[in-house]
Enzyme design. Sequence first.
Site, PDB file in Angstrom:
ATOM      1  N   GLU A 155       0.857  -1.188   0.000  1.00  0.00           N
ATOM      2  CA  GLU A 155       0.000   0.000   0.000  1.00  0.00           C
ATOM      3  C   GLU A 155       0.893   1.238   0.000  1.00  0.00           C
ATOM      4  O   GLU A 155       1.791   1.366   0.833  1.00  0.00           O
ATOM      5  CB  GLU A 155      -0.921  -0.021   1.228  1.00  0.00           C
ATOM      6  N   GLU A 281     -10.573   4.459   9.207  1.00  0.00           N
ATOM      7  CA  GLU A 281     -10.756   4.114   7.798  1.00  0.00           C
ATOM      8  C   GLU A 281     -11.332   2.715   7.622  1.00  0.00           C
ATOM      9  O   GLU A 281     -10.865   1.941   6.788  1.00  0.00           O
ATOM     10  CB  GLU A 281      -9.433   4.256   7.034  1.00  0.00           C
ATOM     11  N   ARG A 314      -2.094   3.322  16.994  1.00  0.00           N
ATOM     12  CA  ARG A 314      -2.059   4.517  16.138  1.00  0.00           C
ATOM     13  C   ARG A 314      -3.155   5.515  16.491  1.00  0.00           C
ATOM     14  O   ARG A 314      -4.283   5.124  16.803  1.00  0.00           O
ATOM     15  CB  ARG A 314      -2.166   4.125  14.667  1.00  0.00           C
ATOM     16  N   LYS A 349       0.964  10.469  13.720  1.00  0.00           N
ATOM     17  CA  LYS A 349       1.561  11.035  12.497  1.00  0.00           C
ATOM     18  C   LYS A 349       2.084  12.435  12.776  1.00  0.00           C
ATOM     19  O   LYS A 349       1.539  13.141  13.626  1.00  0.00           O
ATOM     20  CB  LYS A 349       0.522  11.078  11.372  1.00  0.00           C
ATOM     21  N   ASP A 354      -2.807  14.148   7.555  1.00  0.00           N
ATOM     22  CA  ASP A 354      -2.347  12.899   6.957  1.00  0.00           C
ATOM     23  C   ASP A 354      -1.124  13.065   6.063  1.00  0.00           C
ATOM     24  O   ASP A 354      -1.262  13.073   4.846  1.00  0.00           O
ATOM     25  CB  ASP A 354      -3.488  12.274   6.139  1.00  0.00           C
ATOM     26  N   GLU A 382       3.921   8.990  -0.618  1.00  0.00           N
ATOM     27  CA  GLU A 382       2.525   8.921  -1.041  1.00  0.00           C
ATOM     28  C   GLU A 382       2.028  10.278  -1.528  1.00  0.00           C
ATOM     29  O   GLU A 382       1.338  10.366  -2.540  1.00  0.00           O
ATOM     30  CB  GLU A 382       1.654   8.442   0.133  1.00  0.00           C
TER      31      GLU A 382
HETATM   32  O1  GCW Z   1      -2.457   8.289   4.215  1.00  0.00           O
HETATM   33  C1  GCW Z   1      -3.436   7.321   4.342  1.00  0.00           C
HETATM   34  C2  GCW Z   1      -3.202   6.393   3.208  1.00  0.00           C
HETATM   35  C3  GCW Z   1      -3.706   5.003   3.467  1.00  0.00           C
HETATM   36  C4  GCW Z   1      -3.149   4.533   4.796  1.00  0.00           C
HETATM   37  C5  GCW Z   1      -3.618   5.474   5.897  1.00  0.00           C
HETATM   38  C6  GCW Z   1      -3.028   5.114   7.257  1.00  0.00           C
HETATM   39  C7  GCW Z   1      -2.467   2.336   5.447  1.00  0.00           C
HETATM   40  O2  GCW Z   1      -3.768   6.931   2.053  1.00  0.00           O
HETATM   41  O3  GCW Z   1      -3.265   4.197   2.408  1.00  0.00           O
HETATM   42  O4  GCW Z   1      -3.496   3.209   5.081  1.00  0.00           O
HETATM   43  O5  GCW Z   1      -3.201   6.776   5.604  1.00  0.00           O
HETATM   44  O6  GCW Z   1      -2.022   5.711   7.614  1.00  0.00           O
HETATM   45  O7  GCW Z   1      -3.566   4.267   7.931  1.00  0.00           O
END
Ligand code: GCW
Length: 678
Positions: A155, A281, A314, A349, A354, A382
């Site tokens: 991913e 998600e 997380r 994060k 994100d 990403e």
């Molecule tokens: O940034 C987003 C990504 C997803 C990712 C998610 C996360 C693994 O688009 O692909 O999933 O964050 O960090 O959980």
Amino acid sequence: MNFYKRVAFATLLVLQAFALKAEDGHRLWLRMTGNENAIKIHNDTKGQNPLDVADETKTLRIALSELQFYIRENVSIHVEVDANAPKNDGFSITRKGDEIFIKSASSVGVLYGAFALIRLQETGKMPKKGSTIVEVPSSPLRLLNHWDNLNGTIERGFAGRSIFWSNEGDIINQNAALISEYGRANASIGINGTVLNNVNASPQMLTSERIGQTKRVAQILAPYGIKVYLSVNFASPKALGDVSTADPLDPDVIKWWQNKVKEIYDAIPNFGGFLVKANSEGEPGPQDFGRTHVDGANMLADALKPYGGIVMWRAFVYAANSPDRANQAYDEFMPFDGQFRDNVILQVKNGPVDFQPREPVHPLFYSLKHTKVMPEFQITQEYLGESIHSVFLAPMWKELTDVFKMTEGVAGVSNIGNSVNWCGSDMAQANWYAFGRLAWNQNLTSKEIADEWLKQTFTTDKKFVTPMTKVMLESHEACVNYMMPMGIHHIFAGGHHYGPEPWYAPRGVRADWTPPYYHKAAADGMGFDRTRNGSNNVSLYPEPLASTFNDVNKCPEKYLLWFHHVGWTQKLPCGETLWNRLCHKYDEGVRAAESFNATWAKMAQFIDKERFEKLHILYDRQAKDAWWWRDACLLYFQTFSNLPFPKDCPPARHDLQTLMRYHLAIDNYTAAPIDQLP
Ligand code: GCW
């Protein structure tokens, strides 16, 4: 064969394997030439000899063979594992005349010392006579997170397929040498842990068969001081059909996890622990059963505790209908500050939304006082041009490490796959390297890291290193400028995160997955009002930050549209109107990307043809993509501002209609070139 001969022979085999691969980038920053007249190495370890312990033996042997092969100066080296030497993976290197002493309280510390000495040699900084260097890492946990799926896809991976998993079955034996090289590369920069599978975790990861495979990876990596960890799916007990629920307070569920943890530790005594993405998600979590993050994390922590394992939980959570996604992790986790077990670490994060090209620091880093916290960075690009754009991420990560001490640990989402150069682009290797180096020493500057990486990866020639250090240091700011300057965020195309689609908002897609939720462009201006009159996100920060962010005249320009909705003709502190400033920032980004391409074009004479040419194509594409970003965003925002480009801004290369019709072909998240534009 005696011990040294065996080591020399084994090293030679590895060297030969490397030689065959020429300059395809596979050797990373470890391109040292071997030493024909192997130098003298003494193992001075006294007392309880760590050579009695299997992995310690191997670790020390690796250290000895690396030194023996790669230290070219005529010195003799003493290595010693000594309880009085630096602890916690630290080491000291002392030079007395032509003798160099590497000491650590552990064999892995000696290995780090060995790699440090080699790095010093390769960057022209071999220790002077009479000098001592002492290093102890900033973070005890320096972890890669692989978003590798069990079928071998990755991913947000842009460098081929997983080196651990495959849909063709068990590939670990086949990849054993590669996994060992991976261990060596990580050890050379101090990385000491790796999560082998995607946080969007398959319950299948916890079957006995997969645990057996994990064990083999763990065995290959142990001599390099690397522990393995797994991402777990919170619903595993139920999904695997063993229990009818996954409620963390249910006795059968608790028992299931205890048994599973025991099974793992029976197989892998040095197993590190679990990483969990829960209630995020669509992933399952304790909230599905009316329980909390604390209930879920603590239940797993209790199961792991007897074995010394940890839970990395997380904090990346957000709900579909939240008025401001940037507030949610704070709202969900702050009330639990102080309630997590001591073997739970919240993995947060770097920014509150994100992994965007630029975000302010996540407010949880300032506010959690009684909870262990580790940052999560994204090494894989990403949102920063995949493995196509050359964007050096150390300056971005420093925006967090300059204000937050990583005392518990740090994780980086890996950019590694089975492509020959590991990362898809030779320049992307710099981010793997930088992550490890910053995890080891968060006080290193971006410049120091870029300089040492370039010297080891390409050449020490100043005519190469000086201009390319500049390119690397400017590349993140440039990318922010051509993609989303001044605090704009999340205006990526739907379906992939490579190109621009600030207009993307199909019916039925949840609002916070569409750019207009974030940029809020309208006739009156643009930007997300997170002030006290808006979503009040500013108040999640301590003073004086909260007041600074709240004041449109004091808010740093780089965060302006993150925190404020600003009128198109509003005068900014810089003296320009918002619209003009925006146009100029996009142009700055384009000019920088073009200058990187021009600088790279002059580098051919200093490095091998193979890597030069591959990167030449990429730098060229990056410059074109910068134009694409600039045109798409400015032309789209212009439909709201109704203002012309300032006189010194060149016209767009394509019109908005053409750009809006253009859809990238996506193959496993990898975008096709903008050159395909009609
Ligand atoms: O940034 C987003 C990504 C997803 C990712 C998610 C996360 C693994 O688009 O692909 O999933 O964050 O960090 O959980």
